[in-house]
Design a protein around this motif. Sequence first.
Motif, mmCIF file in Angstrom:
data_model
loop_
_atom_site.group_PDB
_atom_site.id
_atom_site.type_symbol
_atom_site.label_atom_id
_atom_site.label_comp_id
_atom_site.label_asym_id
_atom_site.label_seq_id
_atom_site.Cartn_x
_atom_site.Cartn_y
_atom_site.Cartn_z
ATOM 1 N N TYR A 176 3.560 108.663 -130.491
ATOM 2 C CA TYR A 176 3.733 107.381 -131.443
ATOM 3 C C TYR A 176 4.697 107.393 -131.055
ATOM 4 C CZ TYR A 176 0.823 109.444 -135.503
ATOM 5 O OH TYR A 176 -0.577 109.587 -135.818
ATOM 6 N N GLU A 177 6.001 108.045 -130.608
ATOM 7 C CA GLU A 177 7.860 108.352 -130.466
ATOM 8 C C GLU A 177 7.351 107.414 -128.967
ATOM 9 O OE1 GLU A 177 10.025 111.661 -132.538
ATOM 10 O OE2 GLU A 177 9.631 112.023 -129.972
ATOM 11 N N LYS A 178 6.868 107.391 -127.596
ATOM 12 C CA LYS A 178 6.917 107.347 -126.354
ATOM 13 C C LYS A 178 6.436 105.868 -126.514
ATOM 14 C CE LYS A 178 6.379 110.796 -123.295
ATOM 15 N NZ LYS A 178 5.497 111.965 -122.997
ATOM 16 N N ARG B 77 6.130 103.444 -129.002
ATOM 17 C CA ARG B 77 6.695 102.829 -129.644
ATOM 18 C C ARG B 77 7.997 102.347 -129.241
ATOM 19 N NH1 ARG B 77 6.280 101.843 -135.594
ATOM 20 N NH2 ARG B 77 8.589 102.511 -136.188
ATOM 21 N N ALA B 78 8.838 103.331 -128.466
ATOM 22 C CA ALA B 78 9.663 103.152 -127.184
ATOM 23 C C ALA B 78 9.475 102.864 -126.344
ATOM 24 C CB ALA B 78 10.850 104.309 -126.891
ATOM 25 N N ILE C 199 14.916 99.105 -136.917
ATOM 26 C CA ILE C 199 13.968 100.166 -137.189
ATOM 27 C C ILE C 199 15.017 101.486 -137.820
ATOM 28 C CG2 ILE C 199 12.002 102.298 -137.851
ATOM 29 C CD1 ILE C 199 11.035 100.102 -135.277
ATOM 30 N N MET C 200 15.941 101.773 -137.071
ATOM 31 C CA MET C 200 17.074 103.125 -136.777
ATOM 32 C C MET C 200 17.783 102.533 -138.402
ATOM 33 S SD MET C 200 16.742 103.988 -133.136
ATOM 34 C CE MET C 200 18.392 105.724 -134.067
ATOM 35 N N THR D 216 15.821 102.767 -141.873
ATOM 36 C CA THR D 216 15.281 104.385 -141.592
ATOM 37 C C THR D 216 16.157 104.912 -142.402
ATOM 38 O OG1 THR D 216 14.098 104.184 -139.772
ATOM 39 C CG2 THR D 216 13.988 106.768 -140.576
ATOM 40 N N VAL E 39 21.860 109.792 -134.986
ATOM 41 C CA VAL E 39 20.812 109.597 -134.375
ATOM 42 C C VAL E 39 20.022 109.707 -133.834
ATOM 43 C CG1 VAL E 39 20.958 108.435 -131.833
ATOM 44 C CG2 VAL E 39 22.581 107.507 -133.802
ATOM 45 N N ARG F 13 18.586 112.541 -135.773
ATOM 46 C CA ARG F 13 17.336 112.777 -136.845
ATOM 47 C C ARG F 13 17.112 111.679 -137.079
ATOM 48 N NH1 ARG F 13 18.679 112.786 -141.898
ATOM 49 N NH2 ARG F 13 20.459 112.086 -141.725
ATOM 50 N N ILE F 14 17.646 110.173 -136.954
ATOM 51 C CA ILE F 14 17.046 109.184 -137.192
ATOM 52 C C ILE F 14 15.977 108.695 -136.434
ATOM 53 C CG2 ILE F 14 17.232 106.645 -138.413
ATOM 54 C CD1 ILE F 14 18.758 108.626 -140.052
ATOM 55 N N ALA F 15 16.008 108.536 -135.239
ATOM 56 C CA ALA F 15 15.206 108.178 -134.015
ATOM 57 C C ALA F 15 13.809 109.029 -134.241
ATOM 58 C CB ALA F 15 16.161 108.759 -133.168
ATOM 59 N N ARG F 16 14.386 110.712 -134.731
ATOM 60 C CA ARG F 16 13.022 111.610 -135.055
ATOM 61 C C ARG F 16 12.293 110.760 -135.877
ATOM 62 N NH1 ARG F 16 9.452 114.818 -132.203
ATOM 63 N NH2 ARG F 16 8.063 115.903 -133.521
ATOM 64 N N LEU F 17 12.949 109.861 -137.514
ATOM 65 C CA LEU F 17 11.996 110.113 -138.292
ATOM 66 C C LEU F 17 11.641 109.275 -138.213
ATOM 67 C CD1 LEU F 17 15.244 110.236 -141.257
ATOM 68 C CD2 LEU F 17 12.528 111.633 -141.069
ATOM 69 N N SER F 18 11.826 107.813 -136.887
ATOM 70 C CA SER F 18 11.509 106.496 -136.581
ATOM 71 C C SER F 18 10.245 106.691 -136.482
ATOM 72 C CB SER F 18 12.566 105.389 -136.391
ATOM 73 O OG SER F 18 13.746 105.291 -136.893
ATOM 74 N N ARG F 19 10.277 108.093 -135.123
ATOM 75 C CA ARG F 19 8.996 108.140 -134.298
ATOM 76 C C ARG F 19 9.682 106.708 -133.060
ATOM 77 N NH1 ARG F 19 8.723 111.881 -136.950
ATOM 78 N NH2 ARG F 19 6.186 112.647 -137.833
ATOM 79 N N ILE F 20 10.986 107.469 -132.925
ATOM 80 C CA ILE F 20 10.687 106.172 -131.312
ATOM 81 C C ILE F 20 11.947 107.599 -130.716
ATOM 82 C CG2 ILE F 20 12.130 104.573 -130.498
ATOM 83 C CD1 ILE F 20 12.645 102.616 -133.449
ATOM 84 N N ALA F 21 11.280 107.041 -129.573
ATOM 85 C CA ALA F 21 12.009 108.743 -128.798
ATOM 86 C C ALA F 21 12.585 107.940 -127.368
ATOM 87 C CB ALA F 21 10.748 108.641 -127.019
#
Lengths: 497, 95
Positions: free
Chosen positions: A350-352, A354-355, A366-367, A370, B8, B10-18
């Motif tokens: 997911y993380e990769k 989306r990044a 998004i941030m 969130t 930042v 923590r929010i990135a983790r919650l947002s599922r963005i690396a």
Amino acid sequence: MSLPSSLTDFSLAEARDAVHAKKVSSKELATAFVKAIADARPLNAFVTETPEKALEMAVASDVRIAHGEARPLEGLPLAIKDLFCTKGVKTTAGSHILGNFIPPYESTVTQNLWDAGAVMLGKTNMDEFAMGSSNETSYHGPVFNPWRARNSNQNLVPGGSSGGSAAAVAGNLCLAATGTDTGGSIRQPAAVTGTVGIKPTYGRCSRWGIVAFASSLDQAGPMTRTVRDSAILLKHMASVDPKDSTSVDVPVPDYEADLERGVKGLRIGIPKEYRIDGMPPEIEQLWQKGIDWLKAQGAEIVDVSLPHTKYALPTYYIVAPAEASSNLARYDGVRYGHRAEGAEDIVDLYEKSRAEGFGKEVQRRIMIGTYVLSSGYYDAYYARAQKIRTLILRDFTEVYEKVDVLLTPATPGPAFGIGEKTADPVSMYLNDVFTVTVNLAGLPGIAVPAGLTENGLPLGLQFIGKAFDEATLFRAARAIETAANFTAKPAHWWRAA
Amino acid sequence: MSVDKDTVRRIARLSRIALPEERCAPMAGELDGIFKWVEQLNEVNVDGVQPMTSVVEQRLKMRDDVVTDGNSANALMANAPQGEDHFFVVPKVVE
């Protein structure tokens, strides 16, 4: 009239009448626009051109016309913002994450247009997920405004997020285009490209099949060269739709029939809060000119106050990112869209994905979303913003007891240079200062070209109406169009490129 | 209140963005700028104000509880980055 080079200069209404009268064939029209689009690739207005589909649909339209079965928009070539899902035609929303997405379904708005006989020319460029005011956040690169300042070769932005649609309409690459507007994404690009754009009342058009950004604010609408053309197109975009529970079952009037009724006796409010600090004198003067024109045509001008106006933009930058962070959770690299290579586990995937798939502005929003929805901050940010939204709508409701419609500037300035405002997010957000209140209150708003700056760049005025009273907006905008007699066109510099 | 690098992350983790480490500090600055600007909302008196739930006065519509669509597995899988038969393939979730 038979010269293909002039066919692209037709308004939607003129083309409709010519096609119905069999003076021009749909195939001739489509061929002319397909060529205009190919010649205009330096503008980067289209991300997907569909020339074969356009010709196929046009030929089918000509058959219907020959058989006397012409529908209201029969054979009229349109450009579609890449946010509308089009069955079998790539739909990217300006994002890498949807780079190869081919929808297996058609959005309700575009289906309505095809059912009315319209022809698709292609999909237009836009800010990624409609997040932007300059079309510079698109994964497909920026769009250039067909307009340039007098004696200048500098490329300017076409506004955003419907920048490709605005450029396509202003550059005569289509008869008209669809746009979507979450905070000004139809009206702001229309204003800075000398075109007409209307964001209808929330619920007027179905949102089904439109890639979602902020669901309580998103609305589709037409972008055209004339007010009449917007009146025609909106009639055929709007519908109540069982697939969108927020689409409203209010009859869609024949907007075109009422267009020339004039503004005599109309009470037009001038909200004092729209006279913002640092507003360029050109905008102030244009606004005054608009007031004078309307007065001369018999409208009653009333000074009004919308006290919460200044809070609209910061409220928007809580509500819209909050909804976006939720809507965009679906892009996970699993069911469709971009998927990162070499993920170690599902969260890593997911993380990769989306990044890699989301651009910088989308990640930022998004941030923000969130954060404002996260535990401990919800009440301070999101709940407070939704309360202020209630106050913003209340301002309008109170004012509409005294007036029928409001007149404001459409943008705080003309088109600016590529890269000029990308460094500071807040300065970019300020482009929507006059448009965003309308989305927060769910009301209809229209931008209409009203004049040129000293350097020859277009400027627009905006009317804000009562809910579901688009008819009055068209009438009022038509009055400005008549008085302004805006006939300037951009030089076709891109053809020489 | 200001947004720091830990927030930042923590929010990135919650947002599922690396978010690469070198982006954390600039992102903290950007978000901080935006939240400072948003702080003006604290001036507004919202006592007794109901939060907006719908801009248009409309009762939420109910539809008949019937199947309207289905049997679209092939269409649903057509855009899958990785699939097998009618299943989406993901990295192992449970050991």
